[in-house]
Write a protein that holds these residues in place. Structure first.
Motif, short mmCIF file in Angstrom:
data_model
loop_
_atom_site.label_atom_id
_atom_site.label_comp_id
_atom_site.label_asym_id
_atom_site.label_seq_id
_atom_site.Cartn_x
_atom_site.Cartn_y
_atom_site.Cartn_z
N ASN A 35 19.13 -1.06 19.41
CA ASN A 35 17.33 -1.58 18.95
C ASN A 35 18.22 -2.42 17.70
OD1 ASN A 35 16.95 0.37 21.02
ND2 ASN A 35 14.43 0.08 20.35
N THR A 186 8.68 -8.49 24.08
CA THR A 186 9.05 -7.27 22.66
C THR A 186 8.63 -7.35 21.61
OG1 THR A 186 10.03 -5.96 24.63
CG2 THR A 186 9.96 -4.79 22.71
N ASN A 190 5.94 -5.76 19.08
CA ASN A 190 6.53 -4.89 17.98
C ASN A 190 4.75 -5.31 17.11
OD1 ASN A 190 8.04 -4.11 19.43
ND2 ASN A 190 9.75 -4.73 18.87
N TYR A 193 1.35 -4.06 18.54
CA TYR A 193 0.98 -2.49 18.64
C TYR A 193 1.28 -1.96 17.14
CZ TYR A 193 2.78 -3.43 23.35
OH TYR A 193 3.36 -3.21 24.97
N PRO A 213 7.37 -1.23 26.23
CA PRO A 213 7.88 -3.08 25.80
C PRO A 213 7.72 -4.15 26.77
CG PRO A 213 9.50 -2.11 27.69
CD PRO A 213 7.59 -0.53 27.10
N GLU A 221 14.56 -3.39 28.03
CA GLU A 221 13.49 -4.44 26.90
C GLU A 221 13.24 -2.85 26.23
OE1 GLU A 221 11.96 -6.87 25.85
OE2 GLU A 221 13.77 -7.98 27.31
N LEU A 222 13.61 -1.73 26.99
CA LEU A 222 13.51 -0.59 25.99
C LEU A 222 13.99 -0.78 23.90
CD1 LEU A 222 14.25 2.56 27.71
CD2 LEU A 222 12.29 1.97 26.55
N LEU A 225 12.70 -2.80 21.24
CA LEU A 225 11.14 -2.01 20.71
C LEU A 225 11.71 -1.63 19.18
CD1 LEU A 225 9.42 0.56 23.08
CD2 LEU A 225 8.91 -0.65 21.64
N LEU A 227 8.80 0.50 17.06
CA LEU A 227 8.17 1.56 16.60
C LEU A 227 7.74 1.87 15.67
CD1 LEU A 227 8.40 3.58 20.26
CD2 LEU A 227 7.15 1.60 19.66
N VAL A 235 6.55 6.21 25.36
CA VAL A 235 6.93 4.66 25.65
C VAL A 235 6.75 5.14 27.09
CG1 VAL A 235 8.55 2.92 25.49
CG2 VAL A 235 8.50 4.37 23.82
#
Length: 390
Positions: A35, A186, A190, A193, A213, A221-222, A225, A227, A235
């Motif tokens: 990520n 995504t 982000n 969100y 995602p 797509e994790l 992310l 967050l 998730v």
């Protein structure tokens, strides 16, 4: 994947790509985080999110109900169905909702009282039957097509939802958006969100929030992310692999899944010979050839299609300190009954072995668990989802 989605015919190729995401075998002890650096791990499993995740272990989606076009909604849900859900063994219900269908013009985007009445019926009946409940925004096409332009409406809707439910118990959770796709990548979602979570926290400081995602809530797509450092976020991802099995005969996948008679697990006793009139593409024929010829442990219509992905979810979750929930998985009723039972049993087993809560698509619609006319589960389905795992 649901038949009422008008955009799916145009996006079927993208959908298939997302559903066919190839996750390599995972070495959980040597998981490599990928990520962006802004995604900071939360140490340990003693957070509110992990505590609340225990409320969402075995669920059912109320599919094709409040998210369906209000002009021709066909599925109806009675209070007794929540009693049955609890008796069957489910501990939560996920409620897809098309809030935007009831929103007035901007900048207020005021929601009609009718939608709150409909959702309140579901939420209160679920809670009365000791079912946790998750409500979301579903099929918000404007957000998928132009996230920046649709963000004011998205925020306004969540501000109203959050205010309405701020005094409801902790067993009610919010899921921000179902299966963002198309332009709602995504990376673009982000910051949207983060802004939405900040708004919700003004009225619901301790509410559990689920986040998906992009790429249709794709497992692949994790890794994209980012967050906020909020310790009560869960998730959610979706998985319909093997797609040619789970969606066989579906008419809303743009010609991707016209072949029926695919069993789970493969290979079939007799090779499947598709109708030449279907004019299948080479990649479809290649999949069928592998399905016909490869042994069970290598067959594309087998647990091989999802086991490594679920291991990846677990490894990602452990590293980043974020519980992950499987918000949707299921098989369309065009598949034969025994194959559906085999699939749900194998998927549930793999999810639970990786300590991942799950929610089937769906309760009583096209991927149904519950046979409404006969007031009972579809054959073999109770054992598949709630029987003892050997």
């Amino acid at each position: 994947m649901k038949p009422h989605r008008l955009t799916q015919l145009l996006l079927a190729s993208l959908l298939l790509l997302c559903r066919s995401f190839a996750q390599p075998a995972v070495d959980e002890e040597n998981f490599t985080p990928a990520n962006p650096p802004e995604m900071k791990p939360i140490p340990g499993h003693r957070t509110p999110a992990y505590r609340e995740a225990k409320l969402f272990l075995r669920g059912a989606n109320l599919g094709d109900y409040l998210e369906a076009d209000r002009r021709w909604r066909q599925v109806q849900v009675s209070a007794d169905e929540f009693v049955q859900m609890k008796k069957e063994g489910f501990d939560h219900v996920r409620v897809p909702i098309g809030w935007h269908q009831y929103a007035g013009p901007g900048p207020e985007f005021t929601l009609e009282p009718k939608i709150f009445s409909l959702v309140d019926f579901v939420v209160t009946n679920a809670l009365q039957n000791k079912l946790a409940v998750m409500i979301n925004i579903h099929n918000f096409t404007a957000l998928d097509q132009d996230p920046a332009s649709a963000t004011p409406e998205f925020l306004a809707i969540w501000q109203q939802i959050a205010a309405h439910y701020q005094k409801f118990p902790r067993q009610l959770a919010f899921e921000l958006d179902n299966e963002p796709h198309e332009n709602a990548t995504t990376a673009l979602m982000n910051p949207i969100y983060a802004e939405t979570i900040a708004e919700i926290r003004k009225t619901n400081p301790h509410r559990t929030i689920f986040v998906e995602p992009g790429g249709w809530g794709g497992i692949g797509e994790l890794k994209n992310l980012v967050l906020p450092p909020d310790d009560n976020i869960i998730v959610s991802v979706h998985c319909y692999d093997p797609f040619y099995f789970t969606h066989q005969g579906a008419t809303w996948t743009g010609g991707q899944t016209p072949v029926t008679g695919i069993v789970f697990p493969g290979p079939p006793v007799q090779p499947l010979v598709p109708d030449p009139n279907l004019q299948l593409k080479n990649y479809q024929l290649d999949w069928i050839n592998k399905y016909n010829t490869l042994p069970a442990e290598q067959n594309p219509s087998s647990p091989l299609a999802f086991t490594s992905k679920l291991k990846y979810i677990r490894a990602w979750s452990d590293y980043y300190g974020r519980p992950v929930h499987l918000g949707e998985f299921g098989a369309y009723t065009k598949a034969d009954e025994q194959s559906r039972v085999n699939f749900y049993s194998a998927f549930r087993r793999a999810a639970e072995q990786n300590h991942i809560g799950w929610c089937i698509w769906d309760w009583s619609a096209g991927f149904r668990y519950w046979d409404k006319p006969n007031h009972r589960p579809m054959p073999g389905m109770h054992g598949a989802l709630f029987g003892k795992i050997e």
